[in-house]
Design a protein around this motif. Structure first.
Motif, PDB file in Angstrom:
ATOM      1  N   LYS A  93       0.696  -1.164   0.057  1.00 50.11           N
ATOM      2  CA  LYS A  93      -0.027  -0.185   0.173  1.00 50.11           C
ATOM      3  C   LYS A  93       0.894   1.414   0.063  1.00 50.11           C
ATOM      4  CE  LYS A  93      -3.757  -1.914   2.543  1.00 50.11           C
ATOM      5  NZ  LYS A  93      -4.600  -1.768   3.619  1.00 50.11           N
ATOM      6  N   PRO A  94       0.512   2.300  -0.495  1.00 53.19           N
ATOM      7  CA  PRO A  94       1.171   3.564  -0.603  1.00 53.19           C
ATOM      8  C   PRO A  94       1.278   4.185   0.953  1.00 53.19           C
ATOM      9  CG  PRO A  94      -0.734   3.801  -1.942  1.00 53.19           C
ATOM     10  CD  PRO A  94      -0.632   2.591  -1.052  1.00 53.19           C
ATOM     11  N   LEU A  95       2.361   4.782   1.307  1.00 52.56           N
ATOM     12  CA  LEU A  95       2.466   5.730   2.380  1.00 52.56           C
ATOM     13  C   LEU A  95       1.625   6.829   2.524  1.00 52.56           C
ATOM     14  CD1 LEU A  95       6.472   6.092   2.746  1.00 52.56           C
ATOM     15  CD2 LEU A  95       5.271   4.475   4.193  1.00 52.56           C
ATOM     16  N   TYR A  96       1.430   7.450   1.610  1.00 49.29           N
ATOM     17  CA  TYR A  96       0.542   8.399   1.558  1.00 49.29           C
ATOM     18  C   TYR A  96      -0.195   8.788   0.305  1.00 49.29           C
ATOM     19  CZ  TYR A  96       4.023  10.085   4.924  1.00 49.29           C
ATOM     20  OH  TYR A  96       5.083  10.372   5.934  1.00 49.29           O
ATOM     21  N   PHE A  97      -0.961   9.667   0.280  1.00 52.69           N
ATOM     22  CA  PHE A  97      -1.891   9.976  -0.938  1.00 52.69           C
ATOM     23  C   PHE A  97      -1.635  11.642  -0.960  1.00 52.69           C
ATOM     24  CE2 PHE A  97      -4.681   6.275  -0.261  1.00 52.69           C
ATOM     25  CZ  PHE A  97      -4.413   5.652  -1.407  1.00 52.69           C
ATOM     26  N   ALA A  98      -1.113  12.111  -2.070  1.00 54.84           N
ATOM     27  CA  ALA A  98      -0.920  13.572  -2.196  1.00 54.84           C
ATOM     28  C   ALA A  98      -2.400  13.875  -2.865  1.00 54.84           C
ATOM     29  CB  ALA A  98       0.190  13.722  -3.125  1.00 54.84           C
ATOM     30  N   LYS A  99      -2.922  14.765  -2.164  1.00 56.39           N
ATOM     31  CA  LYS A  99      -4.368  15.317  -2.761  1.00 56.39           C
ATOM     32  C   LYS A  99      -4.152  16.642  -3.552  1.00 56.39           C
ATOM     33  CE  LYS A  99      -9.005  16.491  -1.192  1.00 56.39           C
ATOM     34  NZ  LYS A  99      -9.829  16.524   0.007  1.00 56.39           N
ATOM     35  N   THR A 100      -4.542  16.491  -4.876  1.00 60.52           N
ATOM     36  CA  THR A 100      -4.424  17.589  -5.692  1.00 60.52           C
ATOM     37  C   THR A 100      -5.778  17.785  -6.412  1.00 60.52           C
ATOM     38  OG1 THR A 100      -3.862  16.428  -7.614  1.00 60.52           O
ATOM     39  CG2 THR A 100      -2.034  16.754  -6.444  1.00 60.52           C
ATOM     40  N   SER A 101      -5.960  19.126  -6.759  1.00 60.69           N
ATOM     41  CA  SER A 101      -7.293  19.591  -7.531  1.00 60.69           C
ATOM     42  C   SER A 101      -7.111  18.972  -8.876  1.00 60.69           C
ATOM     43  CB  SER A 101      -7.326  21.102  -7.185  1.00 60.69           C
ATOM     44  OG  SER A 101      -6.207  21.709  -7.742  1.00 60.69           O
ATOM     45  N   GLY A 102      -8.312  18.483  -9.302  1.00 63.17           N
ATOM     46  CA  GLY A 102      -8.527  17.770 -10.474  1.00 63.17           C
ATOM     47  C   GLY A 102      -9.294  18.858 -11.446  1.00 63.17           C
ATOM     48  N   ALA A 107     -11.183  16.140  -6.584  1.00 61.99           N
ATOM     49  CA  ALA A 107      -9.861  15.681  -6.078  1.00 61.99           C
ATOM     50  C   ALA A 107      -9.090  14.558  -6.621  1.00 61.99           C
ATOM     51  CB  ALA A 107     -10.137  15.547  -4.608  1.00 61.99           C
ATOM     52  N   LYS A 108      -7.996  14.700  -6.843  1.00 61.20           N
ATOM     53  CA  LYS A 108      -6.979  13.501  -7.284  1.00 61.20           C
ATOM     54  C   LYS A 108      -6.165  13.049  -6.296  1.00 61.20           C
ATOM     55  CE  LYS A 108      -4.842  15.656 -10.869  1.00 61.20           C
ATOM     56  NZ  LYS A 108      -4.217  15.608 -12.271  1.00 61.20           N
TER      57      LYS A 108
END
Length: 498
Positions: A93-102, A107-108
C-alpha cells in the motif's frame, strides 16, 4: 570565518556532485536500469499482470502493452488503491496520498510509496548542494529558511495518510534543519492563506532570513506584506537573504518585481517537483535549464506535442530526444504510475547533460484558430517587450476573443501591472511583434488578417488574488494558468472593478 556547519555542507556537496556525475554521464544506461527495475518490481501487481509485465523486456514491448493514460484513464486502478486494496499499481500500500485539485475528476489522489518518497526529499536537498558546490556559498546554512507551503496536517483514508504534497514533505525536514526552519508548525497549519501570510510576516520580521522558497506569486504576496508593514525593501530587512528557491511557474515574468521588492538581485534555484514525482532541478547558475533526474525511480518517455493528439504518436526515450522540440512528458514511477501523462510539456536546453525547461501544459494552450500558442511563448514575448523599460507585471493570463463586438478576433492579454506603461497600445504592439517571432502560425494569422493585433486588458491590483480566492485556490501550490483556450478565467477577470 566559515562555521562547522558550512564547512560540512561543502564536503557533503562535493560528494553529492560526484555521485550525480556518474548517472548524468551515462543517461541511457541509467534509464534502462530504472526501467528494468520498475517492471521487475511491479510484475506481480494487478496492473503488472493486466499488462503482461512478465513478458516486457524492451521499451517496444512496454509501448505495445501499456498505453498512455492521464488520471481519469488510470482512475479505476487508483480508486482500488484508495479503497485500501494492496498490490494494485505498486507492491503493498502507499505511504501517502498527495491530494491535488483535478479538473473533470474533482480531487485527485496521487500515491506516494516507500520507494518513491525518499526521492522527493533527496532531490530538493541535492539542488541546494549543487548550488553550494558550484558557487562555494554555504553561509546561508547558518541562517533561517522559510518554505511557503500547504498545511502539514494530514487526514487518513483507509489507513493511508492524505494531504498536500508540500504538507507531506514538511514531515521529512532533516533534524539539522529543524532549528533553522520557519514558519512554526502552528503557523504552517493555518488554512486561510491571507491569515497565514500575516502570521509568517510576524514570525520572520526580526529573524536572520537567508533562504526563502515557494511559488513566486505567493512569495511576492509575502514580500509585499513585509514592505507594507515596514516601509523597507526585503533586502534591507534581511541583509543575509541571498537565495530564492522556486518551482511551479517561470520566474522571469516576476523577476523585475522581485528585484524591486528586495532592492537587489539574489541568486535563485529552480525546481520541477510535482505530486507525481520530482523530475528536475537547476544544477548550475551558468547554464540554462534544469537537470533531468534519470536515476530517481522515474522512467521518462517524450511525445512531440504537435503529434500528441494523433493516433498512436511515437514515444521517444531519453537517447532519442532533440534540442528545442516541445515534448509532452510521460512518466512511469516507483509510486505505480505507468505511461502517465502529467500534463506538462518540456523542451531540452542541453543533451550533455540532459537539461529541460518547462514550456507549458498540454491542456493550457490557445489554438482557437490553429495557432497552438504555448506558455513559454507568451512568457518570452512579454519578457522581450518589457526589456529596457520600467514596466513591471505582477501576473497575467491570455485567452482568445473569438466573437468580438466589432472587428477581427484577437488574443486578449489580462495583465495586472505594478507600474503600467504610458502607452498601452505601444506595449500591445511590442508584445504582438514578439509573439509573431515566437510562433509562425500566429504570425500567419496576423499577416493573413484572420486575427488582429492582441489587446491588453488591465486587471486591478490584487485582481488575480481575488480570482483565485473566489475559486478556493488562494496560496499554497496553486497557480494561474498562463493561457486558456476558452474564456472562463477571462470572463471572471473581466468582471473585476478597476
Amino acid at each position: 570565518m566559515a562555521s562547522i556547519k558550512a564547512i560540512a555542507a561543502k564536503i557533503f556537496a562535493a560528494q553529492v556532485f560526484r555521485k550525480t556525475q556518474k548517472w548524468a554521464q551515462n543517461p541511457v544506461v541509467s534509464q534502462q536500469k530504472v526501467f528494468a527495475s520498475l517492471i521487475s518490481d511491479a510484475k506481480n501487481t494487478r496492473f503488472g499482470k493486466d499488462h503482461q509485465f512478465g513478458q516486457i523486456k524492451t521499451h517496444q514491448d512496454f509501448v505495445k502493452n501499456v498505453p498512455i493514460r492521464d488520471y481519469e484513464e488510470l482512475r479505476p486502478y487508483v480508486d482500488e488503491v484508495v479503497n485500501g486494496e494492496p498490490d494494485v499499481l505498486w507492491p503493498g500500500k502507499p505511504l501517502y496520498f498527495a491530494k491535488t485539485s483535478g479538473t473533470t475528476s474533482g480531487a485527485k489522489y496521487i500515491p506516494l510509496t516507500r520507494a518513491s518518497m525518499p526521492f522527493h526529499i533527496q532531490a530538493a536537498r541535492d539542488a541546494i548542494l549543487h548550488y553550494i558546490h558550484e558557487t562555494g556559498n554555504a553561509g546561508f546554512v547558518d541562517g533561517k529558511m522559510i518554505f511557503l507551503q500547504g498545511s502539514p496536517e494530514l487526514e487518513e483514508k483507509n489507513g493511508v495518510s492524505l494531504g498536500r504534497l508540500s504538507g507531506i514533505v514538511a514531515h521529512y525536514v532533516p533534524k539539522y534543519l529543524q532549528k533553522n526552519r520557519l514558519p512554526s508548525w502552528e503557523t504552517n497549519c493555518i488554512d486561510d492563506w491571507e491569515t497565514k501570510v500575516d502570521a509568517i510576516v510576524a514570525e520572520t520580521l526580526r529573524e536572520n532570513m537567508t533562504v526563502i522558497s515557494g511559488i513566486p506569486s505567493w512569495v511576492q504576496m509575502y514580500f509585499e506584506k513585509l514592505n507594507q508593514k515596514t516601509g523597507k525593501p526585503v533586502g534591507e530587512l534581511f541583509p543575509n537573504f541571498n537565495l530564492f528557491i522556486y518551482g511551479g511557474v517561470n520566474f522571469e515574468p516576476y523577476r523585475a518585481r522581485f528585484e524591486n521588492l528586495i532592492g537587489r538581485k539574489v541568486d535563485s534555484i529552480e525546481l520541477f517537483p510535482a505530486s507525481e514525482g520530482f523530475f528536475a532541478y537547476q544544477d548550475s547558475q551558468k547554464e540554462k535549464g534544469m537537470l533531468l533526474l534519470l536515476d530517481a525511480g522515474i522512467f521518462y518517455e517524450f511525445v512531440k506535442s504537435d503529434a500528441f493528439f494523433t493516433e498512436n504518436p511515437r514515444r521517444y526515450t531519453i537517447g532519442e530526444v532533440e534540442l528545442g522540440v516541445n515534448y509532452v512528458l510521460i512518466i512511469s514511477t516507483n509510486a505505480g504510475l505507468w505511461a502517465y501523462n502529467i500534463g506538462d510539456t518540456v523542451q531540452f536546453t542541453s543533451l550533455k547533460p540532459y537539461r529541460v525547461v518547462v514550456s507549458g501544459r498540454i491542456k493550457h494552450y490557445i489554438s482557437a484558430f490553429g495557432e497552438h500558442v504555448i506558455g513559454k511563448e507568451v512568457e518570452s514575448a512579454l519578457q522581450e517587450a518589457m526589456e529596457s523599460t520600467e514596466i513591471r507585471v505582477n501576473e497575467f493570463t491570455v485567452a482568445p476573443q473569438i466573437n468580438p463586438i466589432s472587428g477581427l478576433p484577437y488574443h486578449e492579454w489580462f495583465i495586472e501591472f505594478e507600474n503600467e506603461p504610458a502607452d498601452m497600445d505601444a506595449l500591445a504592439q511590442k508584445v504582438d511583434n514578439a509573439m509573431r517571432k515566437q510562433n509562425t502560425y500566429y504570425d500567419d494569422l496576423i499577416s493573413g488578417n484572420v486575427l488582429r493585433t492582441l489587446v491588453i486588458t488591465k486587471v486591478p491590483k490584487n485582481g488575480f488574488q481575488e480570482y483565485m480566492k473566489s475559486i478556493g485556490k488562494l496560496g499554497g501550490q496553486n497557480k494561474i494558468p498562463r493561457l486558456s483556450n476558452d474564456r472562463t478565467i477571462a470572463e471572471a477577470l473581466g468582471n473585476l472593478k478597476i
